[in-house]
Design a protein around this motif. Structure first.
Motif, PDB file in Angstrom:
ATOM      1  N   GLN A 157      42.766  32.745 -28.336  1.00  0.00           N
ATOM      2  CA  GLN A 157      42.982  33.092 -29.743  1.00  0.00           C
ATOM      3  C   GLN A 157      43.572  34.478 -29.939  1.00  0.00           C
ATOM      4  N   ASP A 215      46.828  26.186 -31.028  1.00  0.00           N
ATOM      5  CA  ASP A 215      46.425  25.103 -31.927  1.00  0.00           C
ATOM      6  C   ASP A 215      46.840  23.739 -31.391  1.00  0.00           C
ATOM      7  N   PRO A 218      43.179  21.597 -30.497  1.00  0.00           N
ATOM      8  CA  PRO A 218      43.061  21.294 -31.920  1.00  0.00           C
ATOM      9  C   PRO A 218      41.606  21.387 -32.386  1.00  0.00           C
ATOM     10  N   GLU A 219      41.448  21.685 -33.659  1.00  0.00           N
ATOM     11  CA  GLU A 219      40.111  21.848 -34.234  1.00  0.00           C
ATOM     12  C   GLU A 219      39.305  20.555 -34.134  1.00  0.00           C
ATOM     13  N   HIS A 220      39.963  19.419 -34.326  1.00  0.00           N
ATOM     14  CA  HIS A 220      39.294  18.126 -34.262  1.00  0.00           C
ATOM     15  C   HIS A 220      39.919  17.287 -33.151  1.00  0.00           C
TER      16      HIS A 220
END
Length: 108
Positions: free
Chosen positions: A35, A65, A69-71
């Motif tokens: 990040q 990203d 990925p977040e999900h």
């Protein structure tokens, strides 16, 4: 949430220091990204040299990203692939084509 796809502007940003062939064959082990920082190490680049490219914030964030990925449902890449830019659909179709070829030739 939308799928984690690198937008064209980010692809362009990453690609400013890379050839198309280098992007197409970029492997996960060549990317060091989190990040806060990111770089890509090209092995056997032009002239047989190894070079490291530091990613600026926009490119680093887009790559991060895309890779993380977040999900999980937003994953675009084939998780079994060693390459950064791979597609689950593309890889699935390639596997199906290989199996079909094997069946028709009597190898499977």
């Amino acid at each position: 949430m939308a799928a984690a796809v690198l937008p064209p502007s980010s692809r362009s940003a990453i690609g400013r220091g890379l050839r198309i062939s280098e992007i197409a064959t970029l492997r996960l082990d060549q990317c060091q990204v989190n990040q806060r920082a990111g770089s890509i190490t090209l092995i056997d680049a032009k002239g047989g040299k190894t070079r490291t490219l530091d990613l600026h914030n926009m490119a680093r964030r887009a790559l991060y990203d895309y890779l993380f990925p977040e999900h999980p449902r937003d994953r675009e890449r084939d998780q079994e692939s060693i390459y950064v830019f791979s597609s689950r659909l593309c890889c699935k179709n390639q596997r199906e084509m290989k199996m079909s070829t094997r069946r028709s030739s009597g190898l499977a």
